[in-house]
Scaffold this motif. Structure first.
Motif, PDB file in Angstrom:
ATOM      1  N   ILE A  43       0.990  -1.032   0.031  1.00  0.00           N
ATOM      2  CA  ILE A  43       0.028   0.050   0.006  1.00  0.00           C
ATOM      3  C   ILE A  43       0.968   1.308  -0.066  1.00  0.00           C
ATOM      4  CG2 ILE A  43      -1.927   1.202   1.224  1.00  0.00           C
ATOM      5  CD1 ILE A  43      -2.529  -1.523   2.597  1.00  0.00           C
ATOM      6  N   GLY A  44       1.060   1.956  -1.256  1.00  0.00           N
ATOM      7  CA  GLY A  44       1.644   3.190  -1.021  1.00  0.00           C
ATOM      8  C   GLY A  44       2.876   2.994  -2.027  1.00  0.00           C
ATOM      9  N   PRO A  81       8.657   6.402  -1.147  1.00  0.00           N
ATOM     10  CA  PRO A  81      10.156   5.572  -0.980  1.00  0.00           C
ATOM     11  C   PRO A  81      10.016   4.146  -0.394  1.00  0.00           C
ATOM     12  CG  PRO A  81      10.072   7.886  -0.345  1.00  0.00           C
ATOM     13  CD  PRO A  81       8.793   7.577  -0.464  1.00  0.00           C
ATOM     14  N   ALA A  83       5.301   8.208  -5.544  1.00  0.00           N
ATOM     15  CA  ALA A  83       5.887   9.322  -4.684  1.00  0.00           C
ATOM     16  C   ALA A  83       5.115  10.708  -4.582  1.00  0.00           C
ATOM     17  CB  ALA A  83       7.466   9.578  -5.007  1.00  0.00           C
ATOM     18  N   SER A 121      19.538  14.482   3.898  1.00  0.00           N
ATOM     19  CA  SER A 121      20.130  13.212   3.572  1.00  0.00           C
ATOM     20  C   SER A 121      21.079  13.112   2.500  1.00  0.00           C
ATOM     21  CB  SER A 121      19.419  12.008   3.913  1.00  0.00           C
ATOM     22  OG  SER A 121      18.856  12.014   5.126  1.00  0.00           O
ATOM     23  N   ALA A 136      -5.291   4.547  -7.049  1.00  0.00           N
ATOM     24  CA  ALA A 136      -6.003   3.368  -6.438  1.00  0.00           C
ATOM     25  C   ALA A 136      -5.797   3.600  -4.936  1.00  0.00           C
ATOM     26  CB  ALA A 136      -5.393   1.955  -6.845  1.00  0.00           C
ATOM     27  N   SER A 186       1.874   3.263   3.726  1.00  0.00           N
ATOM     28  CA  SER A 186       0.997   4.612   3.244  1.00  0.00           C
ATOM     29  C   SER A 186       1.558   5.631   4.054  1.00  0.00           C
ATOM     30  CB  SER A 186      -0.364   4.362   3.483  1.00  0.00           C
ATOM     31  OG  SER A 186      -0.287   3.882   5.251  1.00  0.00           O
ATOM     32  N   GLY A 187       2.687   5.366   4.854  1.00  0.00           N
ATOM     33  CA  GLY A 187       3.223   6.654   5.438  1.00  0.00           C
ATOM     34  C   GLY A 187       2.489   7.453   6.488  1.00  0.00           C
ATOM     35  N   THR A 188       2.960   8.596   6.792  1.00  0.00           N
ATOM     36  CA  THR A 188       2.033   9.625   7.691  1.00  0.00           C
ATOM     37  C   THR A 188       1.867  10.873   7.265  1.00  0.00           C
ATOM     38  OG1 THR A 188       4.173  10.267   8.625  1.00  0.00           O
ATOM     39  CG2 THR A 188       3.468   8.343   9.631  1.00  0.00           C
TER      40      THR A 188
HETATM   41  C1  FAD Z   1      10.343  18.134   3.969  1.00  0.00           C
HETATM   42  C2  FAD Z   1      10.665  17.002   4.275  1.00  0.00           C
HETATM   43  C3  FAD Z   1      12.192  16.624   4.403  1.00  0.00           C
HETATM   44  C4  FAD Z   1      12.488  15.486   4.419  1.00  0.00           C
HETATM   45  N1  FAD Z   1      13.961  15.293   4.545  1.00  0.00           N
HETATM   46  C5  FAD Z   1      14.196  14.008   4.768  1.00  0.00           C
HETATM   47  C6  FAD Z   1      15.707  13.859   5.025  1.00  0.00           C
HETATM   48  O1  FAD Z   1      16.552  14.626   4.662  1.00  0.00           O
HETATM   49  N2  FAD Z   1      16.284  12.353   5.115  1.00  0.00           N
HETATM   50  C7  FAD Z   1      15.315  11.515   5.578  1.00  0.00           C
HETATM   51  O2  FAD Z   1      15.625  10.662   5.945  1.00  0.00           O
HETATM   52  N3  FAD Z   1      13.839  11.625   5.438  1.00  0.00           N
HETATM   53  C8  FAD Z   1      13.610  12.858   5.377  1.00  0.00           C
HETATM   54  N4  FAD Z   1      11.956  13.077   5.361  1.00  0.00           N
HETATM   55  C9  FAD Z   1      11.019  11.982   5.692  1.00  0.00           C
HETATM   56  C10 FAD Z   1      11.093  11.140   4.150  1.00  0.00           C
HETATM   57  O3  FAD Z   1      10.598  11.882   3.333  1.00  0.00           O
HETATM   58  C11 FAD Z   1       9.884  10.054   4.755  1.00  0.00           C
HETATM   59  O4  FAD Z   1      10.244   9.510   5.842  1.00  0.00           O
HETATM   60  C12 FAD Z   1       9.507   9.103   3.631  1.00  0.00           C
HETATM   61  O5  FAD Z   1       9.000   9.967   2.582  1.00  0.00           O
HETATM   62  C13 FAD Z   1       8.495   8.255   4.132  1.00  0.00           C
HETATM   63  O6  FAD Z   1       8.425   7.385   2.946  1.00  0.00           O
HETATM   64  P1  FAD Z   1       6.854   6.450   3.010  1.00  0.00           P
HETATM   65  O7  FAD Z   1       7.123   5.623   1.705  1.00  0.00           O
HETATM   66  O8  FAD Z   1       6.913   5.705   4.196  1.00  0.00           O
HETATM   67  O9  FAD Z   1       5.672   7.206   2.878  1.00  0.00           O
HETATM   68  P2  FAD Z   1       5.279   8.566   1.739  1.00  0.00           P
HETATM   69  O10 FAD Z   1       6.477   9.164   1.069  1.00  0.00           O
HETATM   70  O11 FAD Z   1       4.339   9.375   2.560  1.00  0.00           O
HETATM   71  O12 FAD Z   1       4.269   7.854   0.961  1.00  0.00           O
HETATM   72  C14 FAD Z   1       3.143   7.046   1.308  1.00  0.00           C
HETATM   73  C15 FAD Z   1       2.365   6.756  -0.148  1.00  0.00           C
HETATM   74  O13 FAD Z   1       1.184   6.081   0.124  1.00  0.00           O
HETATM   75  C16 FAD Z   1       0.271   6.680  -0.596  1.00  0.00           C
HETATM   76  N5  FAD Z   1      -1.009   6.216   0.169  1.00  0.00           N
HETATM   77  C17 FAD Z   1      -1.395   6.944   1.302  1.00  0.00           C
HETATM   78  N6  FAD Z   1      -2.655   6.141   1.783  1.00  0.00           N
HETATM   79  C18 FAD Z   1      -2.825   5.339   0.782  1.00  0.00           C
HETATM   80  C19 FAD Z   1      -3.842   4.420   0.723  1.00  0.00           C
HETATM   81  N7  FAD Z   1      -4.899   4.337   1.674  1.00  0.00           N
HETATM   82  N8  FAD Z   1      -3.913   3.729  -0.526  1.00  0.00           N
HETATM   83  C20 FAD Z   1      -2.927   3.818  -1.482  1.00  0.00           C
HETATM   84  N9  FAD Z   1      -2.103   4.659  -1.282  1.00  0.00           N
HETATM   85  C21 FAD Z   1      -1.902   5.390  -0.215  1.00  0.00           C
HETATM   86  C22 FAD Z   1       0.495   8.243  -0.715  1.00  0.00           C
HETATM   87  O14 FAD Z   1      -0.108   8.634  -1.898  1.00  0.00           O
HETATM   88  C23 FAD Z   1       1.980   8.251  -0.774  1.00  0.00           C
HETATM   89  O15 FAD Z   1       2.461   8.000  -2.142  1.00  0.00           O
HETATM   90  C24 FAD Z   1      11.513  14.305   4.904  1.00  0.00           C
HETATM   91  C25 FAD Z   1      10.428  14.746   4.839  1.00  0.00           C
HETATM   92  C26 FAD Z   1       9.557  16.011   4.556  1.00  0.00           C
HETATM   93  C27 FAD Z   1       8.233  16.173   4.624  1.00  0.00           C
END
Ligand code: FAD
Length: 341
Positions: free
Chosen positions: A15-16, A19, A45, A58, A113, A158-160
């Protein structure tokens, strides 16, 4: 009659396509495990792209998953220079987009989706019998229809980012907050895209992390053009030194540099700081906000605020996992332990 799928023959749902979801897909693809990746946004993304203008702290060497690197290397991908710091947009263009287009991943991603729920087939969370033997059922809303798919396992990536924390220090939402979307924004605002919203206004930033620092630096650029813009900063830290980080000796150079920049703005009174300020109440009258909170056990208020940018973090959304027995850390709501690959 068609033979039903065995649990082991079913694919794995991710889901999601952020990254983490894409890295999970790379690991699954590398192991030859069938999967389907559901992404609510129009592209991979989607959340990272919403803060695409921000440079992360980073360098590339920490941003690339090893399995993703191996897959991409197979198709002649040019790895970015390890020491460079990408913006969110560059992270997408140079890494996450090519990964999402990799021939072993792209056919299995479904965009637009959104996963609405995950459950066990025909049983709710109360039922023990046969629980481990039945598939997961993932209900997905795509453009026009809601469909159910069966899986042997589910990876929630799905992240936060879409579930920001509220203004009050105790983490609860108030009606003023939920009805003031015209003047309260969560996350990173690209101030340069909406200068009229903030110029020559009293703008309050809440939070002490790097998102807040980025918001303040953007507002400072606006203030240079529109000097009557007033920047207020509320946080809960006991001392400001906790916010500045390691400065020149910070383990991550860019993170230290952000702290150094923000210190110079505070030292020159470009930003009014209120800390520790634990916000207990938000009022809004005639379009202006007043915040009431405690500072060292004394009540104080901050009035006359036109716009609020809330950078107090985000938390996971467990609502679509309600029918599963999910364990998470009771404090930070993360997974209780890391998987061992
Ligand atoms: C401004 C900023 C700067 C950052 N800088 C750094 C850094 O320098 N170093 C570092 O390590 N981290 C950094 N981070 C943190 C890092 O970007 C996040 O930890 C990372 O993006 C998390 O990835 P993720 O895939 O868990 O979640 P996300 O990137 O939030 O992706 C989640 C995906 O899931 C999808 N989604 C959500 N709910 C659903 C659902 N119900 N059904 C289907 N799809 C869904 C969303 O559309 C999204 O595409 C930074 C964050 C921000 C906001």
């Amino acid at each position: 009659m068609e033979k039903p799928d065995t649990l082991e023959s079913l694919p794995i749902a991710v889901i999601g396509a952020g990254p983490v979801g894409l890295a999970a897909a790379a690991h699954l693809a590398e192991r030859g495990l069938p999967f389907r990746l559901f992404e609510a946004g129009n592209s991979a993304a989607a959340n990272v792209l919403s803060w695409g203008h921000v440079r992360i702290f980073s360098p590339w060497q920490y941003n690339i998953d090893p399995a993703a690197r191996r897959l991409l290397s197979d198709i002649g991908w040019q790895e970015p220079l390890v020491d460079e710091l990408p913006t969110g947009s560059e992270l997408f263009e140079k890494y996450l987009l090519p990964l999402s287009e990799h021939p072993k991943i792209q056919p299995f991603i479904h965009y637009r989706a959104r996963v609405l729920s995950v459950s066990r087939k025909n049983i709710d969370r109360m039922t023990n019998r046969n629980r481990e033997a039945v598939p997961f059922v993932v209900r997905v809303q795509s453009e026009t229809i809601s469909q159910e798919h069966e899986f042997r396992a589910v990876i929630d990536a799905s992240g936060t980012w879409q579930n920001p924390n509220p203004i009050l220090s105790d983490g609860t939402w108030t009606s003023v907050e939920t009805t003031s979307s015209d003047a309260i924004t969560y996350g990173i605002v690209n101030v340069a895209d909406v200068p009229d919203r903030y110029k020559n206004k009293e703008v309050l930033v809440i939070g002490s992390g790097h998102s807040a620092i980025n918001s303040i630096l953007d507002l400072e650029s606006l203030k240079q053009q529109f000097p009557e813009t007033e920047i207020h900063w509320v946080m809960r830290k006991d001392t400001l030194s906790e916010v500045y980080g390691g400065g020149e000796s910070d383990a991550l150079e860019a993170r230290g540099a952000l702290g150094t920049k923000i210190k110079s703005l505070i030292d020159t009174d470009r930003v009014s700081v209120y800390t520790p300020f634990r916000i207990q109440e938000v009022r809004r009258e005639n379009g202006k906000f007043t915040l009431i909170g405690s500072q060292f056990d004394q009540l104080r208020s901050l009035a006359g605020i036109d716009e609020i940018i809330v950078n107090s973090g985000a938390r996971p959304d467990f609502s679509f996992l309600r029918e599963l027995r999910v364990e998470f850390d009771s404090t930070v709501e993360s997974v209780p332990a890391l998987a061992n690959f």
